[in-house]
Design an enzyme around this catalytic site. Structure first.
Site, short mmCIF file in Angstrom:
data_model
loop_
_atom_site.label_atom_id
_atom_site.label_comp_id
_atom_site.label_asym_id
_atom_site.label_seq_id
_atom_site.Cartn_x
_atom_site.Cartn_y
_atom_site.Cartn_z
N PHE A 280 3.80 7.16 -2.82
CA PHE A 280 2.91 8.19 -3.26
C PHE A 280 1.51 8.87 -3.78
CE2 PHE A 280 7.35 9.39 -2.04
CZ PHE A 280 7.58 9.76 -0.92
N PHE B 139 0.60 -1.46 -0.42
CA PHE B 139 -0.42 0.21 0.08
C PHE B 139 1.18 1.38 0.12
CE2 PHE B 139 -2.70 -3.07 2.15
CZ PHE B 139 -3.59 -2.66 1.61
N GLY C 103 -7.13 17.79 -14.41
CA GLY C 103 -7.16 16.71 -14.41
C GLY C 103 -7.95 15.92 -13.63
N TYR D 177 1.27 9.99 -11.71
CA TYR D 177 0.70 9.05 -10.33
C TYR D 177 0.45 7.65 -10.76
CZ TYR D 177 -2.41 6.81 -7.28
OH TYR D 177 -3.01 6.43 -6.30
#
Ligand code: UDP
Length: 327
Positions: A76, A73, A284, A141
């Site tokens: 970032f 888990f 975004g 990400y």
């Protein structure tokens, strides 16, 4: 099973640790406490402080704790920061994770459960999002999570790794007994910010955009309770016995909920007003993201215990009310 929970002091990891105990497993936590909280893990759980990419730390843990399966888990997860500081995301989310996997394989640990994200889909052409839609992330990400999904497939083929990758929608809520909950620093998520605006701990909430092509003009998201997410991770264990197994699941309730509906839920459960102002859209943000979780339901028997935003928000409110400063 003996399960190493990497990032077990973070938001989703710490809830998963509790669900593992409830299901009769033995969790062991590894966390570097950059974002995790020591207080999120009960003192009775074996805890190791260190980096997931450091084989000198991870190797001995795998051996000494007799680890059967690793859950990961520790990533970032600030989308905006991933755009401005991509190297940080590639190093932590990709490079460190590859090092973890390398250490696992060299110690003969071949079962892995990975936290992925609906951000791997980018702006999908169709809703709700099924597992087979093209994955075209629109920020680093999402890309780093997709990179690991692809690496996992290659490792399953080459080395017999068995893995499940779960793409979460909007993880939300807190443990039923109010003992642990969401405490990010900085906090960017809607429900904690709305609660803090209601209690006056933070200024009025900014609603990012009221002109989306949605019923009330605000973005639609799929909020899913953190304990429901955790239970899916454990339900998949039985399917990882066969070497080389590759599994992908989208996890959400399937119910689209708008920002204004979240605000209404916070007001209902708290009995307080949420002061807010309508502002520009956040860069975004896709207008709507919600999951089709039929695959998880059919294959894992996954049932959400918290299908409604009110039920989810109630648990978040209980945690924030009792722990306004977090851990
Ligand atoms: N949001 C908002 N104000 C905030 C934080 C979030 O209006 O201060 C909106 C955001 O635009 C999105 C939804 O709330 O539509 C959920 O955002 P969050 O950051 O919690 O999760 P994300 O969907 O980005 O993973």
């Amino acid at each position: 099973m003996n399960v190493l929970v990497v990032g077990g002091a973070g938001y989703i990891g710490s809830h998963c640790v509790r669900q593992l105990v409830a299901a009769g497993h033995r969790p062991v936590v590894l966390d570097n406490l950059v974002f995790g909280h020591r207080g999120a893990v009960a003192p009775s759980i074996p805890f190791h402080e260190g980096d997931l990419g450091d084989p000198a730390i991870v190797g001995p843990i795998l051996v000494e704790e007799k680890i059967d399966l690793v859950m990961h888990f520790a990533a970032f997860a600030y989308v905006g920061e991933s755009v401005t500081d991509p190297l940080k995301y590639y190093f932590n989310n990709v490079v460190e994770t590859l090092r973890l996997l390398e250490t696992m394989l060299s110690e003969g640990v071949t079962k892995f459960v990975f936290s992925s994200t609906c951000a791997t889909f980018g702006v999908p052409a169709k809703m709700p999002i099924t597992e087979d839609l093209p994955q075209l992330p629109i920020n680093p990400y999402g890309q780093t999570k997709l990179d690991i999904e692809n690496a996992l497939k290659a490792l399953a083929y080459a080395h017999g790794l068995s893995f499940a990758a779960f793409r979460y929608f909007n993880a939300a809520g807190a443990a039923e007994d109010g003992s642990i909950g969401e405490a990010h620093n900085p906090e960017t998520h809607l429900i904690p910010l709305a609660i803090d605006a209601a209690t006056g701990r933070r200024p009025a909430l900014k609603v990012f955009g009221g002109d989306y092509p949605t019923p009330d003009g605000t973005c639609l998201r799929d909020y899913v309770h953190v304990d429901d997410l955790s239970r899916a991770h454990i339900a998949v264990f039985d399917r990882l016995d066969e070497p080389g197994t590759s599994l992908f699941y989208n996890l959400g309730t399937g119910t689209p909920t708008s920002v204004l509906e979240v605000i209404a839920a916070v007001e209902k459960v708290s009995g307080l007003k949420v002061p807010y102002t309508m502002t520009d859209r956040r860069a975004g943000d896709p207008p709507a993201l919600y999951a089709d979780s039929t695959k998880a339901k059919t294959e894992l028997g996954w049932e959400v215990k918290y299908p409604s935003i009110e039920g989810i928000t109630q648990t978040a409110w209980a945690w924030h009310k009792a722990h306004p400063e977090g851990f």
